[in-house]
Enzyme design. Structure first.
Site, PDB file in Angstrom:
ATOM      1  N   GLU A 184      32.558  40.376   5.498  1.00  0.00           N
ATOM      2  CA  GLU A 184      32.347  41.274   4.344  1.00  0.00           C
ATOM      3  C   GLU A 184      31.037  40.933   3.627  1.00  0.00           C
ATOM      4  OE1 GLU A 184      36.020  41.292   2.047  1.00  0.00           O
ATOM      5  OE2 GLU A 184      36.809  42.881   3.319  1.00  0.00           O
ATOM      6  N   GLU A 286      39.696  45.048   9.091  1.00  0.00           N
ATOM      7  CA  GLU A 286      40.827  44.582   8.283  1.00  0.00           C
ATOM      8  C   GLU A 286      41.520  45.788   7.673  1.00  0.00           C
ATOM      9  OE1 GLU A 286      39.909  41.809   5.178  1.00  0.00           O
ATOM     10  OE2 GLU A 286      38.697  40.518   6.478  1.00  0.00           O
TER      11      GLU A 286
END
Ligand code: CA
Length: 595
Positions: A184, A286
């Site tokens: 991320e 995710e």
């Protein structure tokens, strides 16, 4: 390889013998799954189980559909999972050797998990955070061992570290299918925020992976697809560096939590655009969804009752529907989509009967999201808010470790199963419609988002909370960097108002809204209000507290401001508190004219 490792490897192999008797006839499941058409045989169905070793050390056991205790990896492989994802932190331990928690995931953890995945015929997806603990859009802290070194040295260190980790995985016989260089990394990574430096670090990781595993896919991973312009920016930056020979990556991956990250239409559109513009594979790295609103481990969850996505109730069926529809979007509306990976689908409660019992295991085995020892590295966040699993209600196993029907969704997506249930009416659709119609004209509230420090606000603390102030923390803000923060350890010690007298408000009709999120609040009494000449004349419905980032808005759709009167708008907050104490964030007060 030492004796203990051989023993563990043999044990893993033994545990991973296929459970022939456990295979269940599809017709026996009540789960409805609409077939996903065009689903490729090699489509990646990933499951992140980074916490599993810590969970097992804490005494957690997993049970298949036959009710028998079974190795988690066997259960997952039997249910259509073909990739196992694990995060890797450089050194998630303090100087005394105490683990920071979150599974204490370092390369040793990844090797053990990788071996067990490989023994069950699944590939490993290695997720380098390049940090000593959690890395996400809110923080990308440099590992302690690399603190203070310049970018040239850091590039070399990251390259050597990645290469060594890859070599260890290779030596252990782990089948590494994909490696993420960063987690991320929304414009920051490993303590760097300059794109040139980020690109050099990603390139160093990518080169190291390719050197040891030439066939393994290299992925970059970002969050917040609901801001497609940021994805365009990341992809364009990476493409510019790639022209110069930097960062040869294969997969542009995105987190997609449906309760935070916008619509599936938007996700499919932006990933398609990026894959077609830059010739990359794309995937959902995710995702998760809740099968229940209840918490089971005395540590608050990221989502709880009240934060359902429209059309997806918190149930085993709703959880399966969410995964199915995301998969369908990646397969059929995203031409270069190669997979969907579910996050921490086995991170259930460690099973104690109180927070204290569980806390002891989180501290000892690292089975909570953070231990108190994390203060050695991240004193302001993990070191203060350490606790258990924030996703036990989003697992594919119940609190006793028994597989939920929803776990069958990965197999059933290939064939379809059962009949479509009657559609359920969902009240949250209506509130969403109200939000869409929100008047976004001139806002009469000064410092409406607390970016100027809150001096225009009058905050009255009625019970002496431990903390009540304007905080600078973008990850916890609805917009901008700042918000009004509260926390108080003791029960029943949160009660305050935050209000503002609005000068210069013309006569007429207005709406007022203000947003709040938080956790561990227990029983609450929270609402927005309007006072005319000091007397309350309008009040919103109760505003629930349902978890981190689950912003809830108190709305007063219309009130009258007669000429010559003084208007005050505000929010009243009272919390009983549970766990480590009630906490919350307040942001974005909007006072608009109603036509
Ligand atoms: Ca929990």
């Amino acid at each position: 390889m030492n004796g203990r490792m051989i023993l563990l490897a043999l044990l893993a192999l033994t545990l991973c013998l296929p459970v022939l008797a456990g295979a269940e006839n599809a017709a026996e499941s009540a789960l409805y799954v609409k077939k996903v058409e065009n689903l490729p045989e090699d489509f990646i169905f990933g499951m992140d189980v980074s916490s599993v070793l810590a969970e097992e050390a804490s005494g957690v056991k997993y049970y298949g559909f036959d009710g028998k205790e079974t190795d988690l990896f066997r259960i997952l492989a039997d249910n259509g999972i073909n990739y196992i994802r694990v995060r890797i932190w450089n050194n998630p331990y303090d100087e005394a050797g105490n683990g920071f928690g979150g599974g204490n995931c370092d390369i040793r953890t990844a090797m053990e998990i990788g071996k067990r995945a490989t023994a069950c015929g699944m590939k490993l997806l290695a997720d380098f955070h390049y940090s000593d603990f959690w890395a996400d859009p809110g923080k990308q802290m440099v590992p302690r061992a690399w603190a203070g070194i310049d970018i040239d040295e850091k590039e070399t260190a990251l390259y050597e570290y990645t290469r060594d980790c890859m070599q260890q995985l290779k030596n252990a016989g782990v089948d590494v299918g994909m490696v993420q260089v960063g987690n991320e990394t929304n414009g920051r990574m490993c303590g760097e925020s300059d794109w040139q430096n980020i690109a050099r670090l990603m390139d160093a990781g990518s080169r190291a992976v390719r050197e040891v595993f030439p066939e393994t896919m290299v992925a970059v991973h970002f969050a917040n697809p609901e801001n497609p312009d940021s994805y365009r920016f990341y992809a364009e930056r990476l493409a510019q560096f790639e022209k110069d020979g930097l960062i040869q990556y294969d997969v542009f991956a995105s987190s997609y939590y449906p309760f935070w990250h916008g619509t599936l239409d938007n996700l499919a559109e932006i990933l398609t655009e990026i894959s077609e513009t830059y010739g990359k594979k794309v995937m959902v790295m995710e995702t998760s969804y809740a099968y229940t609103g209840e918490d089971t481990d005395f540590s608050g969850n990221t989502i709880s009752e009240g934060s359902e996505v429209s059309g997806y109730p918190f149930s085993s069926q709703g959880q399966a529907d969410s995964v199915r529809d995301i998969t369908d979007a990646v397969v059929n509306r995203t031409p270069a989509g190669i997979g969907v990976c579910y996050w921490e689908g086995a991170w259930i409660t460690v099973g104690g009967n109180s927070r204290e019992e569980n806390q002891a295991m989180w501290e000892k085995y690292g089975s909570g999201w953070a231990s108190s020892y994390a203060a050695a590295y991240d004193p302001d966040d993990a070191g203060q808010w350490y606790g258990g699993s924030a996703v036990d209600n989003q697992a594919f196993f119940d609190a006793d470790g028994k597989a939920l029907e929803s776990l069958k969704v990965f197999r059933f997506m290939r064939t379809g199963n059962g009949k479509a249930p009657e559609p359920v009416q969902d009240a949250s659709k209506e509130s969403a419609a109200v939000e869409e119609n929100a008047d976004t004209t001139y806002n009469y509230v000064l410092d409406y988002s607390f970016e100027d420090g809150g001096n225009c606000w009058k905050v009255t603390d009625l019970k002496k909370a431990s903390e009540l102030y304007v905080e600078d923390k973008p990850a916890d803000s609805l917009t901008g960097r700042k918000h009004l923060h509260f926390w108080s350890a003791a029960q029943d010690s949160v009660e305050f108002t935050a209000e503002q007298i609005i000068t210069d408000l013309p006569e007429g009709k207005f709406s007022f809204r203000i947003s709040i999120m938080g956790g561990d609040c227990g029983e609450t009494d929270i609402y927005a209000y309007v006072k005319i000449d000091g007397k309350e004349t309008a009040r919103s419905e109760q505003i629930p507290i349902t978890g981190w980032k689950n912003w809830k808005t108190g709305v007063i759709p219309e009130f009258d401001h007669p000429a010559g009167t003084k208007v005050t708008v505000g929010i009243y907050v009272k919390c009983q508190g549970t766990g480590n104490g009630a906490w919350g964030k307040i942001d974005d007060a909007l006072l608009n004219s109603v036509q």
